[in-house]
Scaffold this active site. Structure first.
Site, PDB file in Angstrom:
ATOM      1  N   GLN A 207       1.006  -1.185  -0.053  1.00 62.50           N
ATOM      2  CA  GLN A 207      -0.091   0.034   0.005  1.00 62.50           C
ATOM      3  C   GLN A 207       0.952   1.207   0.015  1.00 62.50           C
ATOM      4  O   GLN A 207       0.377   2.509  -0.193  1.00 62.50           O
ATOM      5  CB  GLN A 207      -0.995   0.185   1.027  1.00 62.50           C
ATOM      6  N   PHE A 238      -5.873  -3.575   3.634  1.00 60.97           N
ATOM      7  CA  PHE A 238      -6.642  -3.309   4.921  1.00 60.97           C
ATOM      8  C   PHE A 238      -5.658  -2.836   6.013  1.00 60.97           C
ATOM      9  O   PHE A 238      -5.714  -2.837   7.174  1.00 60.97           O
ATOM     10  CB  PHE A 238      -7.171  -4.484   5.495  1.00 60.97           C
ATOM     11  N   GLU A 242       0.869  -1.673   4.549  1.00 61.86           N
ATOM     12  CA  GLU A 242       1.296  -0.508   4.402  1.00 61.86           C
ATOM     13  C   GLU A 242       2.833  -0.641   4.923  1.00 61.86           C
ATOM     14  O   GLU A 242       3.706   0.163   4.298  1.00 61.86           O
ATOM     15  CB  GLU A 242       0.473   0.418   5.740  1.00 61.86           C
ATOM     16  N   ARG A 320      -4.532   7.522  17.372  1.00 63.42           N
ATOM     17  CA  ARG A 320      -5.835   7.595  16.710  1.00 63.42           C
ATOM     18  C   ARG A 320      -6.855   7.085  17.731  1.00 63.42           C
ATOM     19  O   ARG A 320      -7.930   7.521  17.641  1.00 63.42           O
ATOM     20  CB  ARG A 320      -5.707   7.030  15.495  1.00 63.42           C
ATOM     21  N   THR A 452      -2.843  11.896  10.598  1.00 67.29           N
ATOM     22  CA  THR A 452      -2.290  12.665  11.601  1.00 67.29           C
ATOM     23  C   THR A 452      -0.861  13.050  11.436  1.00 67.29           C
ATOM     24  O   THR A 452      -0.471  14.167  12.027  1.00 67.29           O
ATOM     25  CB  THR A 452      -2.909  11.867  12.939  1.00 67.29           C
ATOM     26  N   ALA A 521      -5.596   5.740   5.646  1.00 64.89           N
ATOM     27  CA  ALA A 521      -6.378   6.868   6.263  1.00 64.89           C
ATOM     28  C   ALA A 521      -7.582   7.095   5.620  1.00 64.89           C
ATOM     29  O   ALA A 521      -8.207   8.393   5.689  1.00 64.89           O
ATOM     30  CB  ALA A 521      -5.434   7.865   6.591  1.00 64.89           C
ATOM     31  N   GLU A 723     -12.522   3.436   5.872  1.00 62.75           N
ATOM     32  CA  GLU A 723     -12.619   3.227   7.085  1.00 62.75           C
ATOM     33  C   GLU A 723     -13.641   3.380   7.961  1.00 62.75           C
ATOM     34  O   GLU A 723     -14.238   2.430   8.852  1.00 62.75           O
ATOM     35  CB  GLU A 723     -11.502   3.828   7.822  1.00 62.75           C
TER      36      GLU A 723
END
Length: 772
Positions: A207, A238, A242, A320, A452, A521, A723
């Site tokens: 990702q 998902f 990442e 988060r 963030t 995100a 999400e």
């Protein structure tokens, strides 16, 4: 549904996924489908069989004696820096040198002529170690004095202690929330092809192509411009791809450069599950003070997470969780702390929601506690605590909630689902049904959209218009089945006013768009759609100028419409016009760029505007449990979700449906379990239960709030959808809680831990029955 070929100006319409037919017929190409050059080698990881130890020695003599084995990679073979930490904390080696930190940790890689040879040979290494004590969960880690893997965060507003002391009611509790495996259809895989000098090309399922590029360069000790990372599509991600792909890319690239042959690495499902991170488990301690009407006066919370042996993305994930510990509710006085604990387990990582679901479920548990304590319908407690629009609208991180649509959204679903009537019918049913018990819950979601880490809120795109009128689109996002490429292509088609079929969507590659952000995100369409639109606007501006000057008309008399270009009174086919622009030497290519405005975040102060806007959703679920076995089924679910002005309603509905089922699985059947030796025993589909088709609600109504429009200037006023709907699954968990509570006439909160497996439901029923 309209056919792809005939759609002109296609934003806000149902366009089928550009690879849909390829997906269902098996013709879609993934990394493992790439034709292998002659001489391709295969790598496989050798892993630890202890949870914590001092690594003394590894004897590879039997491995190297195996026919077909070319060699072994260890930490000594790393030509650059032995670290693949995504946060650059130097705490995550490709291969360890002196310490084993979790059961299943990769220690080396075997490279052989076939994958089977490499896999079998990896089992022949003789590993010498000195066993050390281990801690597997956040509570055990705290008791053992383990450190945080990264600096914790505190969010605070108001004056908590006085509010706690003066409130008429106060409840303290603890909730354990389990993790979750990504269980993507396509596992991790990397395929590296060496080039001349320092060059290497890596095809992989990630990702975050730019991070994979930088990590490979870091490990090889070469500049990033020597490394190309390509991603055509993923079979699901998902969040699990990442940062976790870094290891596999680095190993494949190291081997490819060492032996100057193409190298592929693809772990089997067991090793994929044991060697890569998952959703973070949390243990949440909460203290909520409230008045007799159920209105919250103060909240204090501590969020301890199982982070694993290294930081990975645990810092932003646990941050988060705090950002979403309010969910849809205003806390007048609040203090929240994260505790990202180091544990002797695989380093947990990004997962759809990125810590947000763990925060949201804590908020819903507190609402549930208040409802049982005050004898109210939980929905009434929710409503009295909703964020306002003029006041009672400041979050724990001091951002103002400016766009709340909760009252309308919840009101609509309450009416269309017949929540009040059904809840009363369920209460009556439970009075006369000794074995089967029902429950119903209607829960909201408010979810902030943006990275963030502010610098990730940027994207690039590259658009070429060829002189035959065909269009080439490339952007920095990655396609993992969610329809990102389709949506961005719709934006381009509408901007040029041409058929969708004119747009050729090409693989994501670091050669075309540099320094991209992860597709995560929920920002993939927001960022890359705007970047692509920026590129198109640059090209169109040149074309308008060319037309105005050539035909001697005002720029406003040039318009793109239905595969044509209108220039004053003259109308040219798009192809013809483009050919003339090319002959006039008009530049028909542009690199677009976008950065999200307004956002800022000061982590040290715990204050700022980390989110550009909020997405909202509502879910109503009804369940039936068997109090003799703990088994249950979901009878009906109604969803109403806010995606702003949808770019593609059919794709968005699919995302809402899938997110709900995945969220439901997290809270019901998907249980991660480690034994006392630190071995993950739920390490394959045979031992880890994802939702089946038979687990879905018997009645499943899914609708988009088609009246909603993003008040912020996002791409076509749409909102993110990846999400936020994941947390709609919490309604199932809350409905199960009501069903359990009915055995004791709703006198107390059952305090179910997640996942609410049939075993946990049965134990909760037994506990409450003992109080009768």
């Amino acid at each position: 549904m309209k056919d792809n070929v005939s759609i002109i100006g296609s934003a806000h319409t149902n366009v089928k996924h550009d690879s849909a037919i390829k997906h269902v017929t098996g013709r879609a190409d993934y990394t493992d489908d790439i034709a292998q050059p002659e001489g391709t080698l295969h790598a496989y990881l050798g892993v630890s069989d202890v949870a914590h130890a001092k690594l003394l020695d590894i004897d590879f003599s039997d491995v190297l004696a195996t026919p077909g084995v070319v060699g072994v990679l260890t930490a000594d073979d790393v030509p650059g820096v032995n670290d693949i930490s995504p946060t650059h904390l130097n705490d995550e080696p490709v291969f360890p040198t002196d310490a084993i930190q979790f059961h299943g940790q990769p220690l080396f890689a075997v490279v052989a002529e076939t994958r089977d040879i490499a896999r079998r040979a990896a089992e022949l290494a003789k590993i010498e170690y000195e066993t050390l004590p281990h801690a597997l969960d956040p509570i055990a880690a705290q008791e053992a004095g383990y450190p945080h893997v990264t600096a914790p965060l505190k969010l605070e507003r108001g004056d908590v202690a006085p509010a706690q002391e003066t409130a008429p009611n106060r409840i303290k509790g603890r909730m354990s929330v389990g993790g979750q495996d990504h269980m993507y259809l396509e596992g991790h895989i990397a395929f590296a092809i060496p080039g001349e000098d320092d060059d290497v090309v890596v095809h992989c399922s990630t990702q975050h192509p730019s991070e994979a590029q930088h990590m490979v360069a870091h490990v090889l000790g070469v500049p990033s411009n020597a490394v190309v990372v390509n991603v055509r599509r993923m079979g699901g991600g998902f969040g699990g791809k990442e940062s976790q792909m870094n290891l596999f890319c680095a190993v494949a690239a190291m081997a490819a450069k060492k032996w100057n042959r193409a190298v592929k690495i693809r772990p089997d499902r067991d090793q994929d599950m044991t060697a890569t991170g998952k959703r973070h488990d949390f243990v949440i301690d909460y203290d909520v003070a409230f008045d007799d009407d159920g209105r919250i006066q103060a909240v204090e919370g501590s969020f301890a997470a199982r982070c694993g042996f290294s930081a990975d993305l645990s810092g932003p994930v646990t941050d988060r969780a705090l950002f979403h510990a309010d969910n849809a509710y205003f806390y007048p006085n609040v203090r929240l702390n994260s505790r990202p604990m180091k544990t002797n387990t695989v380093s947990n990582t990004a997962f759809r929601g990125f810590g947000g679901p763990q925060g949201v479920i804590a908020a819903e548990r507190m609402i549930e506690e208040i409802a049982y304590a005050t004898g109210q319908d939980p929905l009434d407690v929710r409503k009295v605590n909703f964020y306002g629009t003029e006041d009672r609208n400041i979050t724990p991180y001091h951002q103002e909630v400016e766009d709340s649509i909760l009252d309308r959204l919840i009101g609509e679903l309450e009416e269309t689902s017949e929540y009040r009537k059904r809840r009363q019918d369920i209460i009556e049913f439970n009075k006369t049904s000794p074995i089967l018990k029902k429950g119903i819950a209607l829960t909201p979601v408010k979810f902030g959209i943006s990275f963030t880490a502010t610098w990730y809120n940027q994207a690039g795109a590259l658009v070429h218009v060829y002189n035959d009128g065909s269009i080439h689109l490339n952007h920095g996002g990655t396609e993992m089945g969610q329809g990102l490429n389709t949506k961005v292509a719709q934006v381009v088609a509408e901007a040029f006013q041409v058929d969708f079929s004119r747009i050729k969507i090409t693989k994501t590659t670091t050669e075309k768009v540099p320094n991209t952000s992860a597709t995560a995100a929920s920002s993939g369409t927001d960022l890359n759609g705007m970047a692509a639109l920026n590129a198109v606007e640059q090209i169109k501006a040149r074309l308008v100028k060319f037309a105005a000057e050539t035909w001697n008309v005002a720029p406003e008399e040039v318009a793109f419409h239905a595969n044509q270009v209108h220039i004053g009174q003259e109308v040219l086919p798009f192809d013809t016009f483009i050919k003339q622009a090319y002959l006039a030497r008009v530049q028909l290519s542009a690199a677009g760029f976008y950065k999200t405005p307004k956002i800022h975040w000061d982590r040290a102060k715990g204050q700022g505007r980390p989110f550009y806007y909020y997405s909202y959703g509502a879910s109503c679920s009804e369940v039936t449990i068997d109090t003799l076995t703990g088994e249950y089924r979901i009878e009906r679910t109604d969803l109403l979700h806010d995606v702003g002005r949808s770019l593609n309603p059919v794709l968005d509905k699919g995302q809402v449906e899938g997110a709900f089922i995945q969220g439901m699985g997290w809270l019901t059947t998907e249980e991660l379990w480690w034994d006392d030796a630190g071995r993950l025993r739920t390490h394959a589909p045979s031992t880890y239960k994802i939702p089946l088709a038979s687990d879905r609600p018997r009645i499943f109504n899914v609708n988009l709030a088609d009246w909603s429009e993003n008040r912020e200037l996002t791409i076509k006023r749409s909102k993110a959808v990846g999400e936020p709907p994941f947390m709609l699954g919490i309604s199932v968990f809350e409905a199960l809680s009501m069903a359990v509570a009915s055995v004791a006439e709703y006198r107390e909160c059952p305090r179910l831990d997640a996942p609410a497996t049939p075993e946990r439901v049965l134990m909760a029923v037994s506990r409450l029955q003992e109080t009768l």
